[in-house]
Design a protein around this motif. Sequence first.
Motif, short mmCIF file in Angstrom:
data_model
loop_
_atom_site.label_atom_id
_atom_site.label_comp_id
_atom_site.label_asym_id
_atom_site.label_seq_id
_atom_site.Cartn_x
_atom_site.Cartn_y
_atom_site.Cartn_z
N ASP A 15 1.31 -34.01 -40.21
CA ASP A 15 2.20 -33.08 -40.90
C ASP A 15 2.18 -31.73 -40.17
O ASP A 15 1.11 -31.17 -39.91
CB ASP A 15 1.76 -32.89 -42.36
CG ASP A 15 2.82 -32.17 -43.17
OD1 ASP A 15 3.87 -32.78 -43.44
OD2 ASP A 15 2.59 -30.99 -43.50
N LEU A 16 3.36 -31.23 -39.79
CA LEU A 16 3.47 -30.00 -39.02
C LEU A 16 4.28 -28.95 -39.80
O LEU A 16 5.36 -29.26 -40.31
CB LEU A 16 4.15 -30.26 -37.68
CG LEU A 16 3.37 -31.12 -36.68
CD1 LEU A 16 4.24 -31.42 -35.47
CD2 LEU A 16 2.09 -30.43 -36.25
N PRO A 17 3.79 -27.73 -39.84
CA PRO A 17 4.55 -26.68 -40.53
C PRO A 17 5.81 -26.28 -39.77
O PRO A 17 6.75 -25.73 -40.36
CB PRO A 17 3.55 -25.52 -40.60
CG PRO A 17 2.60 -25.77 -39.47
CD PRO A 17 2.49 -27.25 -39.34
N ALA A 18 5.82 -26.53 -38.46
CA ALA A 18 6.99 -26.20 -37.63
C ALA A 18 6.98 -27.09 -36.39
O ALA A 18 5.92 -27.58 -35.96
CB ALA A 18 6.97 -24.73 -37.24
N LYS A 19 8.13 -27.28 -35.81
CA LYS A 19 8.22 -28.07 -34.57
C LYS A 19 7.58 -27.27 -33.44
O LYS A 19 7.99 -26.13 -33.17
CB LYS A 19 9.68 -28.36 -34.25
CG LYS A 19 9.91 -29.18 -32.98
CD LYS A 19 11.39 -29.44 -32.78
CE LYS A 19 11.66 -30.11 -31.43
NZ LYS A 19 11.09 -31.46 -31.35
N GLN A 64 8.79 -33.20 -35.24
CA GLN A 64 9.69 -32.50 -36.15
C GLN A 64 8.87 -31.75 -37.19
O GLN A 64 7.68 -32.02 -37.39
CB GLN A 64 10.61 -33.50 -36.85
CG GLN A 64 9.86 -34.52 -37.68
CD GLN A 64 10.71 -35.70 -38.10
OE1 GLN A 64 11.81 -35.89 -37.61
NE2 GLN A 64 10.20 -36.50 -39.03
N THR A 65 9.49 -30.81 -37.84
CA THR A 65 8.84 -30.12 -38.94
C THR A 65 8.58 -31.10 -40.08
O THR A 65 9.43 -31.92 -40.40
CB THR A 65 9.72 -28.98 -39.45
OG1 THR A 65 9.96 -28.06 -38.37
CG2 THR A 65 9.06 -28.24 -40.61
N GLY A 66 7.37 -31.04 -40.63
CA GLY A 66 7.03 -31.94 -41.73
C GLY A 66 6.31 -33.18 -41.25
O GLY A 66 5.49 -33.13 -40.32
N ASN A 78 5.30 -36.64 -39.48
CA ASN A 78 5.51 -37.33 -38.21
C ASN A 78 4.60 -38.55 -38.17
O ASN A 78 3.51 -38.56 -38.75
CB ASN A 78 5.15 -36.41 -37.02
CG ASN A 78 6.07 -35.21 -36.90
OD1 ASN A 78 7.08 -35.26 -36.22
ND2 ASN A 78 5.70 -34.12 -37.58
#
Length: 802
Positions: free
Chosen positions: A60-64, A111-113, A115
């Motif tokens: 999980d990523l807060p931003a790309k 991507q944001t969110g 993955n």
Amino acid sequence: MQIGIRSLVLMLFVVSLAPCPKAAAQSVKPDPRPWTAQWISLSGLPARAHAVVHFRKLLDLPAKPAQFLVHVSADNAFLLHVNQQRVGEGPSRGDLQHWRYETYDLAPFLQTGANIIAATVWNFGEYAAVAQISDRLGFMLQGASAAEAAVNTGENWDVEKEDGVAALSTPWNFLPHSYYAAEPIERLDASLFDWFWDAATPGPRSHWVKARSEGAATLRGSELILNNWQLIADPLPAMEHRALPAMRIVRTSGISGADGFPQRPLVVAPHSHASILFDNGELTTAYLELTTNGGRQALLRATYAEALKNAKGEKGNRNDIQGKEISGVYDDFLPDGSASTVFSPLVWRTWRYLQVDVTTQDAPLEITQFRSWFTAFPFEERAKFAADDPDLAAIWSIGWRTARLDAHDTYMDTPYWERLQYIGDTRIQALISYTVAGDDRLARQAIDAFNESRIPDGITLSRYPTALFQAIPTFSLLWVGMLKDFALYHDDPEFLRQHLPGMRATLDWFVARQNSNGLMGKLPWWAFIDWTDDFPFGVPPQTATGDSAPITLQFIEALLDGSQLEAAFGDTTRAALYKATALRASEALQKLCWDQSQGLLAGTPEHKHYSQQANILAVWLDVIPPDKQQAVLTRLLAASDSGFKTDSPPPPMSRASYYFRFYLARALDHAGLADRYLDTLQPWRGMVALGLTTWAEVPEPTRSDSHAWSAHPNYDLLTLVAGIHSSAFGFKSVTIEPHLGSLQHVAAVFPHPLGTIRADYTTNGGAVDTNIVLPSGLAGKLVWKGRDYPLHEGTQHLTLSR
């Protein structure tokens, strides 16, 4: 909706070769801190079992991110996806002490969110190719820095065994008297396959569990090693992947409507058998991709072959299919009745002819698409050769195709049968890489690999990487020649100095086995020189104590090469010692093996056998004095296919193979007979007439239709006919000495580290109009009829007397 997802996921699994953005491997310094990633596997999986498994990690990523670098490796191999997009595959083959990892930037795929990072890993176990060294199935992914540490492999990754893919032993019914050492058969069963292996949401056949740690991932040289994989960065680029034109259907049975394919599908009725033979038009190395609808419980078998054979097992003209059938390695595909199911093996295959046999049960089966994706080392053809003889264009083109198909993450003797990097083949392939592609990357890998294969005795193995020991001591001598070849075409003294200890170990091993009479003593293992009828298993005649002229001559060549390398980069005392040892061996051959009555060098002091191989090397190395060299070559090449005639035919002798004619070209050049070189190409003209699209291993009947060692005319056309070659270590000077024979026009382009060399020769009456272009910073000379003409950077025009 489910059918569409399932077919898409399977397509992505099997190779995922549809065009998509591709992350290039990065040249990134490893994090200086100890790596924290773990090698991971599946609990309960036997260490040597053949298996296909999937691994996955949710991120999980807060931003790309702008950049997200990771290092990836597996045993045997991996296919990496991010968010159901193919990132890459690997690793390049090595050994456990030099296990390669690939580096990718995942940022373009993230991507944001949420993955999903997923990998398919396979280990073919007992069925693996001979070139595949292995410890056990394992996977590793390490973030390049603390910013990517969240994806490091460990027991927080999930794993599942893939029951839909299996490796099978290769049947021997198509391999009588042949040696097959490449990848095994694959069987893909769509009814067992987990279609959702790289999806964020598990599917009905998913059975994910937590991965098992196999110990920390460690770089080579680390203090504490907890497993057998010592990791090094892979220096090679990604292999080329390119869609090929559609293959031509040339024969069918049990099916109609083939003329409309692929605009209309091929339909196989229930309870029937159909066969479709495709002709690619030329040999290729590629991934197969086959799309079907329906066909529940059907069996599709894709059989790959270099050529078709008649009832007697003869290949004949490769373009002729009448009365011929296919036999060869194959893959099996079992549809489950779904629509748009895409099948492809995990590994690439080699074929010109590909036959699909379909046996249906209660349901019909449609083949809607049939594609293939070329793969090989990404060499660029930077050199060019053109002449007024149209056969030479075909010889050039076929030779370059042969060199390309025999180069992947290692050089290979044959892409169909073995896929093994042998020194004898590789020396020739590396020279083609230097002169046609101007590229030394794969050659460096090979030189390093052979050095890393060295056994405690001191010599290298004959081929490497390999899981099966094979020592050909004479090939270790040729490895010394590879070092000199590299020195001529690339300016990297440090690389060469790194290999001087290995070269010394090799030469010292042979020096210790030199007989008191000066000839080489009996060698252990396999003393191969050349495939020829009366060299049993490639070994020339020897006395009880050795004393073989061809083996001694290869010893002399290595000593002379080693002497030059030591003088330039190492120890001048050793240089003198090697030169003196070579002189002692040369004088022994002249004394013990020269046959004055025959005017030839005998194979042993017993004077019972003669060979082209011994006399070719003896001319090239000046063991036969210069005033006798032309007469010797003319006599021993009196065979009809050489174009040479003589009033005094030689005694029966062993003939040089396609492979050993590489050394024949060196002898012709050395003896001042290079203008006759074009006369020696008759075997290659014969292969063109037989419809070969790559060069055969040996004359008919040949096992292999694509063998690297037969591709040397590409090197010879540039360096002998066009006459362009390095005349100083580091390619710091060039000598251009054309040998046009009967040609009226020759034009060549030759890559150089400083730019491009161009040479153009046109006969105009009794003169040859010559135009030479050298890149800035390069000088040299043109040699014509014994006279030297200085060359400078830029363009120059000369008029030479024919």
